[in-house]
Every structure is written in structure tokens, then in C-alpha cells.
Design a protein around this motif. Structure first.
Motif, short mmCIF file in Angstrom:
data_model
loop_
_atom_site.label_atom_id
_atom_site.label_comp_id
_atom_site.label_asym_id
_atom_site.label_seq_id
_atom_site.Cartn_x
_atom_site.Cartn_y
_atom_site.Cartn_z
N LEU A 134 4.53 12.24 4.37
CA LEU A 134 4.15 12.88 5.62
C LEU A 134 3.57 14.24 5.28
O LEU A 134 4.22 15.02 4.57
N VAL A 135 2.34 14.51 5.73
CA VAL A 135 1.78 15.85 5.61
C VAL A 135 1.91 16.45 7.00
O VAL A 135 1.26 15.99 7.94
N ASP A 136 2.80 17.42 7.14
CA ASP A 136 3.14 17.89 8.48
C ASP A 136 2.67 19.31 8.75
O ASP A 136 2.34 20.07 7.84
N GLY A 137 2.64 19.63 10.03
CA GLY A 137 2.33 20.98 10.48
C GLY A 137 0.90 21.14 10.95
O GLY A 137 -0.02 20.50 10.44
N ARG A 138 0.75 21.99 11.93
CA ARG A 138 -0.58 22.31 12.46
C ARG A 138 -1.41 23.01 11.40
O ARG A 138 -0.87 23.71 10.56
N ARG A 143 3.16 20.99 4.94
CA ARG A 143 4.01 20.51 3.85
C ARG A 143 3.66 19.07 3.48
O ARG A 143 3.33 18.27 4.36
N ILE A 144 3.78 18.77 2.21
CA ILE A 144 3.67 17.39 1.73
C ILE A 144 5.09 16.92 1.50
O ILE A 144 5.78 17.41 0.60
N ILE A 145 5.55 16.00 2.34
CA ILE A 145 6.95 15.56 2.30
C ILE A 145 7.00 14.11 1.83
O ILE A 145 6.44 13.22 2.49
N PHE A 146 7.68 13.88 0.73
CA PHE A 146 7.82 12.52 0.20
C PHE A 146 8.99 11.86 0.92
O PHE A 146 10.14 12.26 0.74
N LEU A 147 8.70 10.86 1.73
CA LEU A 147 9.71 10.19 2.55
C LEU A 147 10.33 9.02 1.78
O LEU A 147 11.50 8.99 1.50
N LEU A 204 8.13 17.73 10.58
CA LEU A 204 9.11 16.64 10.44
C LEU A 204 10.27 16.86 11.41
O LEU A 204 10.72 15.92 12.06
N GLU A 205 10.72 18.08 11.54
CA GLU A 205 11.84 18.38 12.42
C GLU A 205 11.50 18.07 13.88
O GLU A 205 12.33 17.57 14.64
N GLN A 206 10.27 18.36 14.29
CA GLN A 206 9.86 18.05 15.66
C GLN A 206 9.81 16.54 15.88
O GLN A 206 10.21 16.05 16.94
N LEU A 207 9.33 15.82 14.88
CA LEU A 207 9.27 14.36 15.00
C LEU A 207 10.69 13.77 15.11
O LEU A 207 10.95 12.90 15.94
N LYS A 267 0.83 -1.21 0.00
CA LYS A 267 0.00 0.00 0.00
C LYS A 267 0.86 1.26 0.00
O LYS A 267 1.96 1.28 0.56
N ASN A 268 0.33 2.31 -0.60
CA ASN A 268 0.91 3.64 -0.51
C ASN A 268 0.39 4.25 0.78
O ASN A 268 -0.82 4.27 1.00
N VAL A 269 1.28 4.72 1.64
CA VAL A 269 0.87 5.16 2.98
C VAL A 269 1.21 6.63 3.20
O VAL A 269 2.36 7.04 3.04
N TRP A 270 0.17 7.40 3.53
CA TRP A 270 0.33 8.80 3.90
C TRP A 270 -0.03 8.95 5.38
O TRP A 270 -0.98 8.31 5.86
N VAL A 271 0.72 9.79 6.08
CA VAL A 271 0.43 10.08 7.49
C VAL A 271 0.33 11.60 7.66
O VAL A 271 1.23 12.33 7.25
#
Length: 151
Positions: free
Chosen positions: A121-125, A144-148, A100-103, A90-94
Motif C-alpha cells: 500500500l502506498v498511502d497518503g495524500r 509511505r510504502i507499506i508492505f502488507l 493506512l490508519e484511516q482505511l 501477481k504482485n499487487v500494489w495499491v
């Protein structure tokens, strides 16, 4: 894993047709949040990760999105779920209210496993003042949409 709900056939939480798992509990409590019913960590129901994986397997959709609430509040279960989804191809988005930096600064093995296995990862409040209905897959321009895709 404590979840608020599972939505099948979503086309708005990542590319393609997806199963979306909304986790329960969120410390961010963003003003204008689209899902404030997910803030209560005691809300929803407890579901075994294996049960979610079986449901995802039967659905046959290409993708899985984990949103919330704040999925990383349950980092161990989230890591187990993401790894199982990847083993199914599966393609997985979180989605997360953390950056990302906080994680990465958490130095948590389960958090790192999620970052190693998830595709995006779609990050940020969510910031209501930065809300933009024209954005694809996110609600405010600071997110942000971050491709991991490391694995």
C-alpha cells in the motif's frame, strides 16, 4: 469498476513491469496531483472486473498497480480485483490518498480484504510542499510504502 485508463508495461508504479489501472473519482484533489483528470467520479468508463482480470492475465506482467483517482472509492470492486490478481500470482500494489490508519478506521469489509490481499500500500495524500523527485514510487515524502503481504 469505473476506470480512467489501463497502462501496460509501466516501470514506474512499482517493481518490475506492471499493468497499471487508474480508477476514476478522487475526493482528495491534491494540489499538484499528477493525474487530475482522474478526479471526476463519472469520468472514464465502466469496465467489468473480470474483463480487467482477463487483460492482466493476457499481459503476462509480474505486477499490477491500482492507482487513481482514489481506488478505495470502489472498495468492493477493488477487493474483487485484488483477490483475482493474487489468484493469478501477481504482485499487487495499491496507491491511495488515505493513510493506512484511516482505511483501518473505516471498518469496511471490502477495504480490509484489500489490505489483507494486496502486497503493498502506498498511502497518503500527495503534498506538493513535500514533493521529492528523488523518491522511488511516490511523489512526496509524507507518503509511505507499506508492505502488507499478509496472505
Amino acid at each position: 469498476m469505473r476506470i480512467l485508463s489501463v497502462v501496460e508495461e509501466s516501470v514506474v508504479d512499482g517493481p518490475g513491469i506492471r499493468t497499471v489501472i487508474f480508477t476514476a473519482g478522487c475526493p482528495h484533489r491534491c494540489k499538484g496531483c499528477h493525474n487530475p483528470s482522474s478526479w471526476n467520479p463519472a469520468g472514464g468508463e465502466e469496465v467489468e472486473v473480470e474483463e480487467l482480470v482477463q487483460r492482466i492475465k493476457v499481459s503476462g506482467w509480474d505486477g499490477v498497480t491500482v492507482s487513481g483517482g482514489e481506488p478505495f472509492l470502489q472498495s468492493s470492486a477493488l477487493a474483487e480485483l485484488v483477490m483475482a490478481c493474487k489468484s493469478l500470482g501477481k504482485n499487487v500494489w495499491v496507491y491511495t490518498g488515505y493513510t493506512l490508519e484511516q482505511l483501518e478506521a473505516m471498518h469496511d469489509e471490502a477495504v480490509q480484504t484489500v489490505l489483507d490481499y494486496a502486497d503493498v500500500l502506498v498511502d497518503g495524500r500527495f503534498e506538493q510542499s513535500l514533493r521529492d523527485m528523488g523518491l522511488r514510487f511516490r511523489g512526496s515524502s509524507n507518503q509511505r510504502i507499506i508492505f502488507l503481504n499478509k496472505v
